[in-house]
Design a protein around this motif. Structure first.
Motif, mmCIF file in Angstrom:
data_model
loop_
_atom_site.group_PDB
_atom_site.id
_atom_site.type_symbol
_atom_site.label_atom_id
_atom_site.label_comp_id
_atom_site.label_asym_id
_atom_site.label_seq_id
_atom_site.Cartn_x
_atom_site.Cartn_y
_atom_site.Cartn_z
ATOM 1 N N ARG A 1 83.611 9.163 46.646
ATOM 2 C CA ARG A 1 84.379 10.401 46.831
ATOM 3 C C ARG A 1 85.856 10.078 47.042
ATOM 4 N NH1 ARG A 1 84.258 15.404 45.266
ATOM 5 N NH2 ARG A 1 85.730 14.136 44.068
ATOM 6 N N ASP A 2 86.126 8.972 47.678
ATOM 7 C CA ASP A 2 87.502 8.599 47.995
ATOM 8 C C ASP A 2 88.300 8.252 46.740
ATOM 9 O OD1 ASP A 2 89.569 8.024 49.962
ATOM 10 O OD2 ASP A 2 89.327 5.931 49.357
ATOM 11 N N PHE B 1 83.072 13.963 40.415
ATOM 12 C CA PHE B 1 82.015 13.260 41.156
ATOM 13 C C PHE B 1 80.737 14.085 41.131
ATOM 14 C CE2 PHE B 1 80.640 11.526 45.572
ATOM 15 C CZ PHE B 1 79.746 10.667 44.955
ATOM 16 N N SER B 2 79.737 13.534 40.468
ATOM 17 C CA SER B 2 78.433 14.176 40.371
ATOM 18 C C SER B 2 77.367 13.273 40.969
ATOM 19 C CB SER B 2 78.105 14.463 38.885
ATOM 20 O OG SER B 2 76.761 14.835 38.706
ATOM 21 N N HIS C 1 79.989 14.381 52.145
ATOM 22 C CA HIS C 1 80.950 13.842 51.171
ATOM 23 C C HIS C 1 81.196 14.777 50.000
ATOM 24 C CE1 HIS C 1 80.637 10.289 53.588
ATOM 25 N NE2 HIS C 1 79.319 10.329 53.455
ATOM 26 N N CYS C 2 80.575 15.912 50.002
ATOM 27 C CA CYS C 2 80.866 17.023 49.095
ATOM 28 C C CYS C 2 81.133 16.597 47.648
ATOM 29 C CB CYS C 2 82.056 17.810 49.627
ATOM 30 S SG CYS C 2 82.167 19.467 48.891
ATOM 31 N N PRO C 3 80.120 16.141 46.931
ATOM 32 C CA PRO C 3 80.325 15.901 45.500
ATOM 33 C C PRO C 3 80.657 17.209 44.803
ATOM 34 C CG PRO C 3 77.988 15.845 46.048
ATOM 35 C CD PRO C 3 78.726 15.909 47.349
ATOM 36 N N ASP C 4 81.169 17.107 43.620
ATOM 37 C CA ASP C 4 81.568 18.310 42.885
ATOM 38 C C ASP C 4 80.389 19.022 42.246
ATOM 39 O OD1 ASP C 4 84.533 18.000 43.169
ATOM 40 O OD2 ASP C 4 84.059 16.097 42.188
ATOM 41 N N PRO D 1 89.114 15.362 42.118
ATOM 42 C CA PRO D 1 88.329 16.602 42.184
ATOM 43 C C PRO D 1 87.709 16.941 40.830
ATOM 44 C CG PRO D 1 90.408 16.872 43.336
ATOM 45 C CD PRO D 1 90.485 15.549 42.640
ATOM 46 N N CYS E 1 78.600 22.603 47.301
ATOM 47 C CA CYS E 1 78.829 22.320 45.886
ATOM 48 C C CYS E 1 77.806 23.038 45.010
ATOM 49 C CB CYS E 1 78.760 20.814 45.632
ATOM 50 S SG CYS E 1 77.140 20.094 45.996
ATOM 51 N N LEU F 1 78.569 7.019 49.035
ATOM 52 C CA LEU F 1 79.093 8.354 48.732
ATOM 53 C C LEU F 1 80.532 8.507 49.208
ATOM 54 C CD1 LEU F 1 75.974 10.526 49.677
ATOM 55 C CD2 LEU F 1 76.896 10.193 47.372
ATOM 56 N N ALA F 2 80.811 7.999 50.394
ATOM 57 C CA ALA F 2 82.172 8.088 50.938
ATOM 58 C C ALA F 2 83.151 7.327 50.054
ATOM 59 C CB ALA F 2 82.203 7.552 52.365
#
Length: 333
Positions: free
Chosen positions: A126-127, A134-135, A158-161, A131, A192, A122-123
């Motif tokens: 996300r990197d 990422f789902s 990691h806050c996916p969108d 923005p 999210c 996930l990290a």
């Protein structure tokens, strides 16, 4: 607030001919997720039939490309390649596929058993993903929905969108109980938007999700196979507009168009029985609610003419698409 309506990734179902027939029927999702690309050393993305959707996008529907795998470097490489060369709306990470083919390789739903590795994947994704691109689509855990507490914490870091939750465990496959309470907790816990997925087969089941969970959207899979106009019906329902029953002859025209889309995809190399078997994966959902003889006959056809004859007998007539009295996914299809 606008309720997002999305088409779920379904192996052998979310394919280009189906999407073409769906759009031709006048129904469309707000976005869709492709069936999964296998990601890993040695896998060639360009050889996958899923590329048809990226090379010939279905209208202007945003497409998220789903990846399944457990090799962080390969997932990052493939995500970067797809974004750079095909510019989809984004990448979706599969954390829910319950099939042995996927789970035995430590991917899909099996990644929910390896939270340290999941955290790293996930990290990394996300990197590299911008923005909005990422789902994540996941289940509640491997065997016990209470596992989702730790899974949520890992995802939150990691806050996916966008997070799509199929509210069952991996062991539940597609027939276990829906755990609404964990989706509600995710909505209240995660920063999210959360999309709800599971047993949405008509406007009543959609409203049940909305009343009890209040998600940012609904993702529909098998319900759309049976009733491709369900997106429109839900939108009409949410705006208090009249919902008209679907005439059987309209269903017949849809099925015939779907058949044509499959034949048109590879007109120079038609394997008749193979094409019919592909169509059966759709029709066995449509026949639910009809006399059992319809399903019996359609499972046994092996030619295009036989397929058309059976469909014409049961669909080219007066009447409307029957309502289901229970979730048909509980049946063995």
């Amino acid at each position: 607030m606008h309720m997002l309506l999305a088409l779920a990734p379904m192996r052998d179902i979310t394919v280009l001919p189906f999407l073409q027939a769906l759009l031709a029927s006048g129904s469309r999702p707000d976005y869709l997720i492709t069936e999964y690309f296998r990601s890993g050393p040695g896998h060639d993305l360009e050889s996958s039939r899923i590329m048809d959707i990226l090379r010939h996008p279905p209208g202007d529907i945003p497409v998220y490309v789903q990846l399944v795998g457990n090799d962080r470097a390969s997932l990052v490489k493939d995500a970067h390649y797809l974004m750079e060369h095909y510019a989809p709306a984004g990448i979706d990470l599969n954390l829910g596929c319950p099939t042995k083919l996927v789970c035995n390789k430590g991917a899909g739903g099996a990644l929910l058993l390896k939270l340290r590795l999941l955290d790293e994947i996930l990290a990394a994704l996300r990197d590299i993903l911008p923005p909005g691109a990422f789902s994540v689509k996941c289940r509640l855990g491997w065997e016990d929905p209470r596992e989702f507490e730790s899974i949520m914490a890992t995802i939150a870091r990691h806050c996916p969108d966008r997070l799509v939750i199929h509210a069952r465990t991996v062991r539940d496959m597609y027939r276990g109980p829906i755990h609404f309470e964990w989706v509600t907790k995710a909505i209240h816990t995660l920063p999210c938007p959360v999309i709800a997925n599971g047993d949405i087969i008509d406007t009543r089941s959609a409203q049940h999700w909305i009343d009890h969970v209040h998600p940012a959207g609904l993702m529909i899979g098998r319900g759309i196979i049976r009733n491709p106009w369900l997106f429109n019906q839900i939108r009409s329902h949410l705006t208090n507009s009249t919902i008209f029953p679907i005439p059987l002859r309209q269903v017949y025209q849809y099925v015939m168009n779907l058949e044509s889309c499959f034949w048109d995809q590879k007109p120079l190399s038609i394997d008749e029985k193979k094409h019919i078997n592909s169509l059966k994966k759709f029709i066995i959902h449509i026949v639910q609610g009809f006399p059992q003889e319809f399903e019996y006959q359609i499972r046994r056809v092996s030619t295009r003419s036989g397929f058309e004859t059976v469909c014409r007998h049961y669909l080219y007539c007066e009447g409307t698409l029957p309502e289901l009295v229970r979730p048909y996914c509980s049946r063995r299809n």
